[in-house]
Design a protein around this motif. Structure first.
Motif, short mmCIF file in Angstrom:
data_model
loop_
_atom_site.label_atom_id
_atom_site.label_comp_id
_atom_site.label_asym_id
_atom_site.label_seq_id
_atom_site.Cartn_x
_atom_site.Cartn_y
_atom_site.Cartn_z
N THR A 155 0.86 -1.19 0.00
CA THR A 155 0.00 0.00 0.00
C THR A 155 0.89 1.23 0.00
N SER A 156 0.69 2.08 -0.99
CA SER A 156 1.58 3.23 -1.17
C SER A 156 1.04 4.44 -0.41
N THR A 157 1.95 5.12 0.28
CA THR A 157 1.58 6.37 0.95
C THR A 157 1.55 7.54 -0.05
N SER A 158 2.14 7.36 -1.22
CA SER A 158 2.13 8.42 -2.24
C SER A 158 0.86 8.36 -3.08
N THR A 159 0.49 7.15 -3.50
CA THR A 159 -0.63 7.03 -4.44
C THR A 159 -1.92 6.56 -3.75
N HIS A 160 -1.82 6.26 -2.44
CA HIS A 160 -3.01 5.88 -1.67
C HIS A 160 -3.79 4.74 -2.30
N CYS A 161 -3.06 3.75 -2.77
CA CYS A 161 -3.68 2.52 -3.28
C CYS A 161 -2.61 1.45 -3.30
N PRO A 162 -3.00 0.19 -3.49
CA PRO A 162 -1.98 -0.86 -3.61
C PRO A 162 -1.16 -0.64 -4.88
N MET A 163 0.16 -0.79 -4.78
CA MET A 163 1.04 -0.66 -5.94
C MET A 163 1.83 -1.95 -6.10
N ARG A 164 2.06 -2.34 -7.34
CA ARG A 164 2.87 -3.52 -7.61
C ARG A 164 4.19 -3.08 -8.23
N PHE A 165 5.28 -3.76 -7.85
CA PHE A 165 6.55 -3.54 -8.54
C PHE A 165 7.25 -4.88 -8.70
N ALA A 166 8.24 -4.90 -9.60
CA ALA A 166 9.07 -6.09 -9.79
C ALA A 166 10.51 -5.73 -9.52
N ILE A 167 11.26 -6.70 -9.00
CA ILE A 167 12.70 -6.49 -8.78
C ILE A 167 13.46 -7.70 -9.32
N PHE A 168 14.57 -7.44 -10.00
CA PHE A 168 15.52 -8.49 -10.35
C PHE A 168 16.72 -8.34 -9.44
N LEU A 169 17.05 -9.40 -8.72
CA LEU A 169 18.25 -9.41 -7.89
C LEU A 169 19.29 -10.31 -8.53
N PRO A 170 20.47 -9.79 -8.83
CA PRO A 170 21.49 -10.60 -9.50
C PRO A 170 22.05 -11.66 -8.55
N PRO A 171 22.66 -12.72 -9.09
CA PRO A 171 23.23 -13.76 -8.23
C PRO A 171 24.24 -13.16 -7.27
N GLY A 172 24.22 -13.65 -6.04
CA GLY A 172 25.22 -13.20 -5.07
C GLY A 172 24.84 -11.97 -4.29
N ALA A 173 23.73 -11.32 -4.63
CA ALA A 173 23.31 -10.15 -3.86
C ALA A 173 22.92 -10.60 -2.45
N SER A 174 23.51 -9.96 -1.44
CA SER A 174 23.21 -10.35 -0.06
C SER A 174 23.55 -9.17 0.84
N GLN A 175 23.21 -9.29 2.11
CA GLN A 175 23.47 -8.20 3.06
C GLN A 175 24.96 -7.89 3.15
N THR A 176 25.81 -8.89 2.88
CA THR A 176 27.25 -8.64 2.90
C THR A 176 27.80 -8.33 1.51
N ASN A 177 26.93 -8.38 0.51
CA ASN A 177 27.34 -8.05 -0.86
C ASN A 177 26.20 -7.28 -1.56
N LYS A 178 26.03 -6.04 -1.08
CA LYS A 178 24.91 -5.25 -1.61
C LYS A 178 25.23 -4.75 -3.02
N VAL A 179 24.18 -4.62 -3.83
CA VAL A 179 24.36 -4.25 -5.24
C VAL A 179 23.64 -2.93 -5.53
N PRO A 180 24.12 -2.19 -6.55
CA PRO A 180 23.43 -0.96 -6.95
C PRO A 180 22.15 -1.28 -7.73
N VAL A 181 21.32 -0.27 -7.94
CA VAL A 181 20.00 -0.48 -8.55
C VAL A 181 19.79 0.40 -9.78
N LEU A 182 19.29 -0.21 -10.84
CA LEU A 182 18.76 0.54 -11.98
C LEU A 182 17.24 0.56 -11.87
N TYR A 183 16.67 1.76 -11.79
CA TYR A 183 15.21 1.90 -11.82
C TYR A 183 14.78 2.03 -13.27
N TRP A 184 13.76 1.23 -13.67
CA TRP A 184 13.25 1.23 -15.03
C TRP A 184 11.81 1.73 -15.04
#
Ligand SMILES: N[C@@H](CCC(=O)N[C@@H](CS)C(=O)NCC(=O)O)C(=O)O
Length: 280
Positions: A21-50
């Protein structure tokens, strides 16, 4: 709270969809994320927003762009939001280029759209903080998009140059105040006062950009794109870039149209372009 809707392994990483539930749009919002192999709390990765174009959801890019292999190899996460608020309570019109599926990445000021159509706040503030809270990512961000989403990416990067390392776009609407799609959307979301429209127009924003905050900017455009002349007008933006010395590279491609066939042909180059700056 995030509701996990799907999880699918791909190219050694994971594609996942979430609803919240989004506080900006005041409705449920869906998003998708791709996490590359090896992404973890000890190996954080940068993000491309599309940011996708008219009629799209979080799914078009993820299913059609063919970005996973390269993003996996480079160690970049990709986040794709929906293109508007949605649902029975969200005002809509019976057209593909306005209302649901056509949020134009702005904050609407006009009733009845101003309650839900706040995609600018959603993409600039709410979504990145949610992503950084819940996933193994750094705060390094790049932004890209297609058509209406190309407008969103360029406009958001020009308004928030400190938040992104680089910006790119495929077939973007570069000058929405000077094309039918933009004029239809801005007049209804933002009202008749055209001085407000300039805040969301990449050409107008680039004219005012400070040279010490210029970002690397890449645009790719097919010359067989049906929307090129009437709606997209990349030459309007390159003219401003020349005027102010903005580091914009426009690559024209013979024979390509407006579709994801074009995007899938050059997405690897966009990922490599962003990688140059995300890794610094
Ligand atoms: N001819 C399209 C115009 C909309 C369009 O071309 N949408 C582009 C973005 S502006 C898109 O990505 N469509 C979805 C897709 O190709 O998966 C329609 O009427 O639906």
């Amino acid at each position: 709270m995030l509701d996990n809707l799907s999880a699918t392994k791909v190219s050694g990483g994971w594609h996942k969809q979430y609803s919240h539930t989004s506080t900006s749009t005041h409705c449920p919002m869906r998003f998708a994320i791709f996490l590359p192999p090896g992404a973890s709390q000890t190996n954080k990765v940068p993000v491309l927003y599309w940011l996708s174009g008219l009629t799209c959801t979080d799914e078009n890019f993820m299913q059609k762009a063919g970005a996973f292999k390269k993003a996996a190899a480079l160690g970049i996460a990709i986040v794709a939001p929906d293109t508007s608020p949605r649902g029975d309570t969200v005002p809509d019109q019976d057209s593909y280029d306005f209302g649901q599926g056509a949020g134009f990445y702005l904050n609407a000021t006009q009733a009845p759209y101003n309650t839900h159509y706040n995609m600018y706040d959603y993409v600039v503030n709410e979504l990145p903080s949610l992503i950084e809270q819940h996933f193994p990512v750094t705060d390094k961000k790049a932004i890209s998009g297609h058509s209406m989403g190309g407008h969103g990416a360029l406009m958001i990067a020009l308004r928030n140059p400190k938040s992104y390392t680089s910006v790119s776009a495929f077939s973007p609407i570069t000058n929405p105040i000077d094309c039918p799609w933009g004029q239809k959307a801005f007049s209804q979301y933002l009202g008749d006062d055209q001085s407000q429209w300039a805040n969301y127009d990449s050409c107008e924003l680039m004219k005012k950009a400070h040279s010490n905050e210029f970002l690397p900017m890449r645009i790719d455009q097919g010359d067989a794109d049906n929307f090129l002349v009437e709606q997209l007008k990349p030459d309007n933006l390159t003219a401003v870039a020349k005027q102010v010395n903005y580091p914009l590279t426009l690559n024209m491609h013979a024979g390509y149209d407006h579709s994801y066939f074009f995007i899938s042909s050059f997405i690897d180059e966009h990922l490599s372009f962003h990688q140059l700056y995300l890794q610094r």
